[in-house]
Write a protein that holds these residues in place. Structure first.
Motif, short mmCIF file in Angstrom:
data_model
loop_
_atom_site.label_atom_id
_atom_site.label_comp_id
_atom_site.label_asym_id
_atom_site.label_seq_id
_atom_site.Cartn_x
_atom_site.Cartn_y
_atom_site.Cartn_z
N ALA A 206 -8.55 64.88 -29.35
CA ALA A 206 -9.41 63.80 -28.87
C ALA A 206 -10.14 63.18 -30.06
O ALA A 206 -10.33 63.83 -31.10
CB ALA A 206 -10.42 64.35 -27.87
N ARG B 155 -1.17 57.25 -28.25
CA ARG B 155 -1.98 57.81 -27.18
C ARG B 155 -1.05 58.49 -26.17
O ARG B 155 -0.18 57.84 -25.60
CB ARG B 155 -2.78 56.71 -26.51
CG ARG B 155 -3.71 57.19 -25.41
CD ARG B 155 -4.41 56.03 -24.74
NE ARG B 155 -5.25 56.48 -23.65
CZ ARG B 155 -5.84 55.66 -22.80
NH1 ARG B 155 -5.68 54.35 -22.91
NH2 ARG B 155 -6.59 56.14 -21.82
N ARG C 231 -5.20 60.11 -21.57
CA ARG C 231 -6.53 59.54 -21.73
C ARG C 231 -7.35 60.39 -22.70
O ARG C 231 -7.58 61.58 -22.48
CB ARG C 231 -7.25 59.48 -20.38
CG ARG C 231 -8.61 58.80 -20.46
CD ARG C 231 -9.22 58.64 -19.09
NE ARG C 231 -10.49 57.96 -19.17
CZ ARG C 231 -11.26 57.69 -18.12
NH1 ARG C 231 -10.85 58.04 -16.89
NH2 ARG C 231 -12.42 57.07 -18.28
N GLY C 232 -7.75 59.76 -23.80
CA GLY C 232 -8.54 60.46 -24.80
C GLY C 232 -7.78 61.48 -25.63
O GLY C 232 -8.40 62.33 -26.28
N ARG C 233 -6.45 61.38 -25.65
CA ARG C 233 -5.64 62.32 -26.43
C ARG C 233 -4.63 61.54 -27.27
O ARG C 233 -3.97 60.63 -26.78
CB ARG C 233 -4.89 63.30 -25.52
CG ARG C 233 -5.76 64.11 -24.59
CD ARG C 233 -6.56 65.16 -25.32
NE ARG C 233 -5.70 66.17 -25.94
CZ ARG C 233 -6.18 67.22 -26.62
NH1 ARG C 233 -7.48 67.36 -26.82
NH2 ARG C 233 -5.36 68.11 -27.13
#
Length: 278
Positions: free
Chosen positions: A186, A213, A216-218
């Motif tokens: 992240a 990506r 989400r958020g990774r």
């Protein structure tokens, strides 16, 4: 001995000013050579060309808007004694009228290069510039910020159509190196591991195509990112050396130039400009 590319003049000029106590870096915000002395606030700028021409003069005049300490530099070719761009007395007179310094580099086949200062810069309002505070957000402040944010001198002054190692690219490399170790991560974790506060913005904008990506958020590293880490391995090594040295040296809180380098800048105003320098 005539040079084929102006980049051949960079190393002798860099060595000359380093002998005078300057720290030198090439291709900083479109300036061929920028130098800083620890005890001075006014930067040195040198614009380099193979021969003296109007383009060089105009570049020098533009740099006087940033600092009064501006030189223009050209090769001194002994085989061109009658050429217009080798009429040194006249060229010195012109540079003095404009407030520019003029230096020449003579290259030899068997001897070290010779750097000669034909006249020193005397830009307009030189005394006033020395005491004038550096205005936040000004071109001069951005020049100094970029200079100090770089961990070393990875660009040759006078280069054209080459990828430049800017401060932004260095930050992106640190993020990529951390991501290579972590596999997936992240932005918050990468910011902490790579010591890059703007890691999230670097990942999201992905100017170089190094990041992907995956959720989400990774994020994970792309093949382009892997290739970049190999291509810029020397830069990463130098960054590691700089980080180790920084741990043993306490910065001088009164050093204005280092305060400029460390002051946070909003991503929208700084990162985009640094990418354009590439």
């Amino acid at each position: 001995m005539a040079v084929r590319h102006e980049t051949e003049l960079y190393a002798p000029i860099k060595a000359f000013f380093e002998s005078l106590g300057y720290e030198i870096k090439g291709e900083v915000r479109n300036c061929d050579l920028v130098g800083i002395k620890p005890e001075q606030q006014e930067p040195l700028i040198v614009e380099i060309k193979k021969t003296f021409n109007l383009s060089l003069v105009l570049q020098g005049m533009q740099r006087l808007k940033l600092t009064s300490n501006v030189y223009v530099a050209v090769e001194r070719n002994r085989a061109k004694k009658g050429a217009v761009n080798q009429r040194w007395n006249e060229l010195v007179g012109l540079c003095r009228q404009l407030g520019l310094g003029l230096l020449t580099v003579t290259l030899f086949k068997t001897k070290p290069p010779l750097v000669e200062v034909l006249c020193k810069p005397e830009g307009p309002n030189r005394d006033e510039r020395k005491t004038t505070a550096i205005r936040p957000g000004s071109r001069k402040e951005r020049l100094l910020r970029e200079f100090h944010a770089r961990s070393g001198d990875y660009n040759t002054g006078g280069s054209t159509r080459l990828k430049l190692v800017t401060a932004y690219r260095e930050k992106a490399l640190r993020v990529a190196a951390a991501l290579q170790v972590l596999g997936e991560a992240a932005p918050v974790q990468l910011a902490r591991t790579a010591a890059v506060s703007g890691a999230a913005a670097i990942l999201q904008h992905n100017y170089y195509g190094w990041f992907e990506r995956v959720a989400r958020g990774r994020y994970k590293l792309t093949p382009f990112g892997e290739a970049a880490l190999s291509e810029y391995a020397a830069v990463l090594q130098e960054q590691g050396n700089e980080a180790a040295a920084a741990k043993t040296i306490k910065p001088d809180e009164g050093d204005v130039l280092h305060q400029i380098a460390e002051t946070p800048v909003p991503y929208s105003s700084a990162a985009a400009e640094d990418v354009e320098d590439d």
